[in-house]
Design an enzyme around this catalytic site. Structure first.
Site, short mmCIF file in Angstrom:
data_model
loop_
_atom_site.label_atom_id
_atom_site.label_comp_id
_atom_site.label_asym_id
_atom_site.label_seq_id
_atom_site.Cartn_x
_atom_site.Cartn_y
_atom_site.Cartn_z
N HIS A 198 10.10 -12.30 11.44
CA HIS A 198 10.68 -12.18 9.93
C HIS A 198 10.90 -13.39 9.23
O HIS A 198 11.22 -13.61 8.18
CB HIS A 198 11.72 -11.27 10.01
CG HIS A 198 11.43 -10.08 10.20
ND1 HIS A 198 11.53 -9.41 11.47
CD2 HIS A 198 11.13 -8.85 9.45
CE1 HIS A 198 10.89 -8.05 11.42
NE2 HIS A 198 10.96 -7.70 10.13
N ARG A 202 0.99 -27.71 27.87
CA ARG A 202 1.42 -26.28 27.94
C ARG A 202 0.36 -25.90 27.09
O ARG A 202 -0.19 -26.12 26.02
CB ARG A 202 2.78 -25.85 27.45
CG ARG A 202 3.50 -26.01 28.58
CD ARG A 202 4.99 -25.72 28.13
NE ARG A 202 5.96 -25.93 29.14
CZ ARG A 202 7.44 -25.84 28.87
NH1 ARG A 202 7.82 -26.06 27.63
NH2 ARG A 202 8.18 -26.09 29.85
N MET A 222 2.56 -12.35 11.76
CA MET A 222 2.66 -11.00 11.30
C MET A 222 1.20 -10.81 10.74
O MET A 222 0.29 -11.86 10.70
CB MET A 222 3.44 -10.84 10.08
CG MET A 222 5.11 -10.50 10.67
SD MET A 222 5.94 -10.19 9.27
CE MET A 222 7.65 -9.57 10.09
N GLY A 223 0.66 -9.53 10.62
CA GLY A 223 -0.49 -9.24 10.25
C GLY A 223 -0.92 -7.93 11.06
O GLY A 223 -1.41 -7.88 11.99
N ARG A 224 -0.54 -6.78 10.34
CA ARG A 224 -0.68 -5.61 10.91
C ARG A 224 -2.16 -5.21 10.93
O ARG A 224 -2.62 -4.65 12.08
CB ARG A 224 0.06 -4.60 10.18
CG ARG A 224 0.10 -3.18 10.62
CD ARG A 224 1.23 -2.27 9.59
NE ARG A 224 2.26 -2.46 10.09
CZ ARG A 224 3.06 -2.17 11.24
NH1 ARG A 224 2.24 -0.85 11.65
NH2 ARG A 224 4.33 -2.00 11.56
N ARG A 279 3.57 -20.70 27.12
CA ARG A 279 4.73 -20.23 26.71
C ARG A 279 4.05 -19.43 25.41
O ARG A 279 3.24 -19.68 25.13
CB ARG A 279 5.66 -21.23 26.06
CG ARG A 279 6.28 -22.01 27.21
CD ARG A 279 7.34 -21.26 27.85
NE ARG A 279 8.04 -22.15 28.76
CZ ARG A 279 7.82 -22.56 29.95
NH1 ARG A 279 6.90 -21.87 30.48
NH2 ARG A 279 8.62 -23.47 30.77
N ASP A 325 1.24 -10.32 4.14
CA ASP A 325 -0.26 -9.81 4.82
C ASP A 325 -1.24 -10.03 4.10
O ASP A 325 -2.34 -10.17 4.67
CB ASP A 325 0.05 -8.54 5.52
CG ASP A 325 0.91 -8.23 6.61
OD1 ASP A 325 1.64 -9.27 6.93
OD2 ASP A 325 0.99 -7.15 7.17
N GLU A 333 0.83 -1.27 -0.08
CA GLU A 333 -0.15 0.05 -0.08
C GLU A 333 0.61 1.38 0.08
O GLU A 333 0.56 2.20 -0.60
CB GLU A 333 -0.93 0.03 0.96
CG GLU A 333 -2.07 0.99 0.91
CD GLU A 333 -2.93 1.37 2.50
OE1 GLU A 333 -2.56 0.75 3.10
OE2 GLU A 333 -3.33 2.26 2.22
N ARG A 381 9.08 -14.10 6.43
CA ARG A 381 9.18 -13.31 5.11
C ARG A 381 10.34 -13.69 4.39
O ARG A 381 10.68 -13.30 3.51
CB ARG A 381 9.46 -11.77 5.54
CG ARG A 381 8.09 -11.01 5.92
CD ARG A 381 7.86 -9.66 5.38
NE ARG A 381 9.23 -9.04 5.41
CZ ARG A 381 9.30 -7.90 6.09
NH1 ARG A 381 8.26 -7.35 6.74
NH2 ARG A 381 10.55 -7.07 6.30
O1 F6P Z 1 5.28 -6.48 5.18
C1 F6P Z 1 4.14 -6.23 6.09
C2 F6P Z 1 4.79 -6.59 7.45
O2 F6P Z 1 5.18 -8.01 7.20
C3 F6P Z 1 3.77 -6.35 8.50
O3 F6P Z 1 2.72 -7.68 8.85
C4 F6P Z 1 4.89 -6.08 9.69
O4 F6P Z 1 4.01 -5.44 10.70
C5 F6P Z 1 5.87 -5.44 9.08
O5 F6P Z 1 6.02 -5.84 7.69
C6 F6P Z 1 7.17 -5.48 9.62
O6 F6P Z 1 8.10 -4.83 9.00
P1 F6P Z 1 9.56 -4.66 9.18
O7 F6P Z 1 10.45 -5.17 8.37
O8 F6P Z 1 9.89 -3.11 8.92
O9 F6P Z 1 10.02 -4.91 10.70
#
Ligand code: F6P
Length: 344
Positions: free
Chosen positions: A274, A162, A169-171, A268, A127, A103, A277
């Site tokens: 990351h 536990r 992730m998922g803003r 826990r 995301d 975006e 990603r």
């Molecule tokens: O790409 C989106 C995202 O993965 C979000 O879910 C997360 O909040 C953000 O990137 C984290 O980004 P950065 O690499 O700046 O820590």
């Protein structure tokens, strides 16, 4: 003709598939030359460029990240940013730009297009929250990684009796949490779209114990909110990036602590961060990235500037970049109801 390509924002698996496809299509179908701008918009501001040819993109398809590098540079926060970009493009003889981003990056692309820059967009993010397209590449890979992690956490949670909270992730949207949670058989899934209270989570855990299940897996999106913990998102750092985003994180730890306090069951948490990603894209993301890359070059050839490629059902289409902006694509109630079947 000369086409420029850049990748902006957070990286995601499949970016190299797009770059490769843009290069192949441009050179083979239209005889265009291709130049890559490094580190997103920063490459245009600081003249970080490299020519791209078939040799340069050979072997990159299975590689994670982006061979061009990326950044969250916002040219509209830089002195004379817009003019410098226009200058760089004309100075290098670049006629068209292919902008690969989420975006924020696409928001910059839209503004630049309004000043006359000829560009096309290619939506990306793990995301999966970009509007105008059913899917973004990178999401499927992140989903597979999160699902595998949930599977692994299941066996250790069960062995130790536990509760394990998995923060993914998922803003703004809970797609990763919801789909990996359902695929991994999570006992409860918390997403930004539908806030719940700690007590509701504890009830699910208690009910499982009553049924003889001495362990639970709770999946939570980093952007989820807890109704009885102030109802706000938890942040790791208040420092904002060039697009105004704070760094999220911490809800997994809070939730695990509260569950243990209230239910007495040992808890826990695990933050995937990351890891979701990184690494090699799945076949789906390589295929979607390739389709997007080829379609974006064809869109540019047709003069569809200010538009981005998208997938609707099985078909690649193009829509105005503006469709991707404004509000994120959030999880439908129908999907959330599906997840709830398993938490009651
Ligand atoms: O790409 C989106 C995202 O993965 C979000 O879910 C997360 O909040 C953000 O990137 C984290 O980004 P950065 O690499 O700046 O820590």
């Amino acid at each position: 003709m000369r086409i420029g390509v850049l990748t902006g924002g957070g990286d995601c698996p499949g970016l190299n598939a797009v770059i490769r496809a843009v290069v192949h299509r441009s050179i083979k179908a239209y005889g265009w030359s291709v130049v890559g701008f490094r580190h997103g918009w920063r490459g245009l501001l600081q003249s970080e460029v490299e020519d791209l040819d078939l040799k340069k993109v050979s072997g990159i398809l299975p590689r994670g990240g982006t061979i061009l590098g990326t950044s969250r540079t916002n040219p509209y926060q830089e002195p004379g940013g817009e003019a410098r970009i226009r200058q760089e493009l004309s100075g290098r003889g670049v006629d068209i730009l292919a902008v690969i981003g989420g975006e924020d990056t696409l928001g910059v692309a839209k503004k630049l297009h309004e000043t006359g820059v000829r560009l096309v967009g290619i939506p990306k993010t793990i995301d999966n929250d970009v509007n105008g397209t059913d899917y973004t590449f990178g999401f499927d890979t992140a989903l597979s990684i999160a699902t595998e992690a949930i599977d692994r956490l299941h066996t250790t949670a069960e062995s130790h009796d536990r509760v394990i909270v998995v923060e993914v992730m998922g803003r703004h949207a809970g797609w990763i949490a919801l789909e990996s949670g359902v695929a991994g058989g999570a006992d409860m899934i918390l997403i930004p779209e539908y806030p719940v209270s700690v007590e509701e989570v504890c009830d699910v855990v208690r009910r499982r114990h009553e049924r003889g299940k001495n362990f639970s897996i709770i999946v939570v999106a980093e952007g989820a909110r807890l109704k009885d913990e102030g109802g706000t998102v938890q942040v790791q750092s208040e420092r904002r990036d060039a697009f105004g985003h704070v760094r999220l994180g911490g809800i997994g730890a809070t939730l695990a602590e509260r569950i243990e306090e209230r239910t007495g069951f040992e808890s826990r948490y695990s933050v995937l961060g990351h890891i979701q990603r990184g690494g090699s894209p799945t076949a789906y993301d390589r295929f979607l990235g390739t389709r997007f890359g080829v379609a974006a070059v064809d869109l540019a050839k047709r003069g569809g500037f200010g538009r981005m490629v998208a997938i609707r059902g099985m078909k690649i289409v193009d829509v105005p970049i503006a469709e991707a902006l404004g509000s994120p694509k959030t999880v439908d109630r129908e999907f959330y109801e599906l997840a709830k079947v398993f938490s009651t």
